[in-house]
Design a protein around this motif. Structure first.
Motif, PDB file in Angstrom:
ATOM      1  N   GLU A   1       1.479   3.016  -7.845  1.00 58.15           N
ATOM      2  CA  GLU A   1       0.129   2.758  -7.321  1.00 58.15           C
ATOM      3  C   GLU A   1      -0.760   2.119  -8.381  1.00 58.15           C
ATOM      4  O   GLU A   1      -1.499   1.164  -8.107  1.00 58.15           O
TER       5      GLU A   1
ATOM      6  N   LEU B   1       2.593   5.501 -12.524  1.00 56.10           N
ATOM      7  CA  LEU B   1       2.678   5.472 -11.060  1.00 56.10           C
ATOM      8  C   LEU B   1       2.716   4.038 -10.542  1.00 56.10           C
ATOM      9  O   LEU B   1       2.002   3.163 -11.031  1.00 56.10           O
TER      10      LEU B   1
ATOM     11  N   ASP C   1       0.863  -1.173   0.000  1.00 51.81           N
ATOM     12  CA  ASP C   1       0.000   0.000   0.000  1.00 51.81           C
ATOM     13  C   ASP C   1       0.904   1.229   0.000  1.00 51.81           C
ATOM     14  O   ASP C   1       1.618   1.479   0.980  1.00 51.81           O
ATOM     15  N   ILE C   2       0.893   1.995  -1.081  1.00 52.61           N
ATOM     16  CA  ILE C   2       1.831   3.124  -1.188  1.00 52.61           C
ATOM     17  C   ILE C   2       1.545   4.189  -0.134  1.00 52.61           C
ATOM     18  O   ILE C   2       2.419   5.000   0.194  1.00 52.61           O
ATOM     19  N   ASN C   3       0.336   4.196   0.418  1.00 50.73           N
ATOM     20  CA  ASN C   3       0.018   5.170   1.464  1.00 50.73           C
ATOM     21  C   ASN C   3       0.729   4.868   2.780  1.00 50.73           C
ATOM     22  O   ASN C   3       0.749   5.714   3.682  1.00 50.73           O
TER      23      ASN C   3
ATOM     24  N   LEU D   1       7.012   6.693  -7.567  1.00 51.54           N
ATOM     25  CA  LEU D   1       6.382   6.923  -6.269  1.00 51.54           C
ATOM     26  C   LEU D   1       6.832   8.291  -5.747  1.00 51.54           C
ATOM     27  O   LEU D   1       7.988   8.455  -5.356  1.00 51.54           O
TER      28      LEU D   1
ATOM     29  N   SER E   1       3.804   9.906   1.167  1.00 51.90           N
ATOM     30  CA  SER E   1       3.701   9.629  -0.266  1.00 51.90           C
ATOM     31  C   SER E   1       2.454  10.302  -0.840  1.00 51.90           C
ATOM     32  O   SER E   1       1.498  10.582  -0.115  1.00 51.90           O
TER      33      SER E   1
ATOM     34  N   ASP F   1      -0.576   9.851  -3.575  1.00 52.64           N
ATOM     35  CA  ASP F   1      -1.271   8.964  -4.501  1.00 52.64           C
ATOM     36  C   ASP F   1      -1.816   9.793  -5.670  1.00 52.64           C
ATOM     37  O   ASP F   1      -1.635  11.022  -5.725  1.00 52.64           O
ATOM     38  N   TYR F   2      -2.472   9.125  -6.604  1.00 56.60           N
ATOM     39  CA  TYR F   2      -2.944   9.818  -7.806  1.00 56.60           C
ATOM     40  C   TYR F   2      -3.897  10.961  -7.466  1.00 56.60           C
ATOM     41  O   TYR F   2      -3.773  12.071  -8.010  1.00 56.60           O
TER      42      TYR F   2
ATOM     43  N   GLN G   1      -4.097  12.778  -4.867  1.00 58.14           N
ATOM     44  CA  GLN G   1      -3.374  13.913  -4.274  1.00 58.14           C
ATOM     45  C   GLN G   1      -2.594  14.694  -5.328  1.00 58.14           C
ATOM     46  O   GLN G   1      -2.453  15.918  -5.228  1.00 58.14           O
TER      47      GLN G   1
ATOM     48  N   GLU H   1      -5.869  -1.787  -7.529  1.00 57.28           N
ATOM     49  CA  GLU H   1      -6.681  -1.419  -6.376  1.00 57.28           C
ATOM     50  C   GLU H   1      -6.572  -2.398  -5.221  1.00 57.28           C
ATOM     51  O   GLU H   1      -6.724  -2.013  -4.057  1.00 57.28           O
TER      52      GLU H   1
ATOM     53  N   LYS I   1      -3.957  -3.818  -4.263  1.00 57.82           N
ATOM     54  CA  LYS I   1      -2.640  -3.570  -3.655  1.00 57.82           C
ATOM     55  C   LYS I   1      -1.809  -4.842  -3.525  1.00 57.82           C
ATOM     56  O   LYS I   1      -0.839  -4.892  -2.763  1.00 57.82           O
TER      57      LYS I   1
END
Length: 243
Positions: free
Chosen positions: A170, A168, A121-123, A189, A137, A139-140, A142, A175, A177
């Protein structure tokens, strides 16, 4: 006369110190202009087993049959590739933007050599500096919000955001992950840019191992990449360019 002699001696000493400083800087940079160097680069000191490719400045770490690589991309490199023609780079920013609106961008590669599925999870990824600042990080969504707040949603920005969906990390993961056994994913990233006075940056990529046996518990494996940061090189970076 004596006062003038002392003054000349001090000036000569200052000049010598400056010359030595410039010589030292030249040795450290290999004679290259600061503007052509990356402000973020691998440190000599890395976690056990980490390998650094000096040609690409890529750090690679293997744990638990999972291989993760990280490489920092200069803004100039990103502009050259994505700030082109009718497209604004999805990582675009201006120098007068707030620090939290600017980006440091890494290219991450994850190879799952396990028989288990892994989750990224990139978050949950972040960068921490030696001053105990933490950088989150992006995400798209943001990335999109950055442009909306600046009222920059013309066709070139939309084209750049469309490109972001292709590049990306992500988006490459998806979805759910999850990265299946034997699968390899890679992509960009972005993180909030580090403060100028940071000297060391630690990139954290936590990966969750999900065992095939439902009776076993999932395990978290954290990959940490050690990067250095140079304020002088950062300040010497060229301005945004459209190619």
């Amino acid at each position: 006369m004596r006062k003038a002699t002392i003054t000349l001696f001090i000036l000569a000493g200052a000049g010598l110190a400056l010359a030595l400083s410039m010589t030292s800087m030249s040795g450290c940079t290999g004679g290259k202009a600061l503007s052509s160097l990356p402000p973020v680069f691998p440190l000599d000191e890395q976690p056990p087993g980490a390998k650094v490719d000096p040609k690409t400045n890529t750090i690679t770490i293997t744990k638990e049959n999972i291989t993760v690589s990280a490489r920092y991309w200069r803004k100039y490199e990103l502009d050259r590739r994505f700030n082109v023609g009718s497209m604004t780079s999805p990582f675009y920013y201006k120098e007068d933007w707030k620090q939290s609106e600017k980006l440091d961008v890494y290219y991450i590669t994850v190879q799952n050599n396990r028989e288990d599925t892994i989750e990224l999870d990139i978050n949950n990824c972040y960068v921490e500096d030696n001053r105990q600042n933490r950088y989150v990080s992006f995400d798209y969504d943001q990335l999109v919000e950055r442009f909306r707040l600046k009222r920059m949603m013309d066709i070139t920005v939309r084209n750049g955001l469309k490109k972001a969906r292709e590049i990306l990390l992500e988006m490459k993961i998806g979805e759910d992950k999850r990265i299946a056994p034997g699968e390899k994913v890679e992509g960009f990233l972005p993180f909030a840019m580090s403060v100028l006075r940071a000297e060391k940056l630690y990139l954290h990529i936590p990966i969750l191992i999900i065992p095939k046996d439902p009776t076993e518990r999932s395990r978290l494996v954290e990959f940490v990449f050690n990067f250095g940061h140079d304020m002088a090189i950062r300040l010497a970076q060229p301005a945004t360019v459209r190619f």
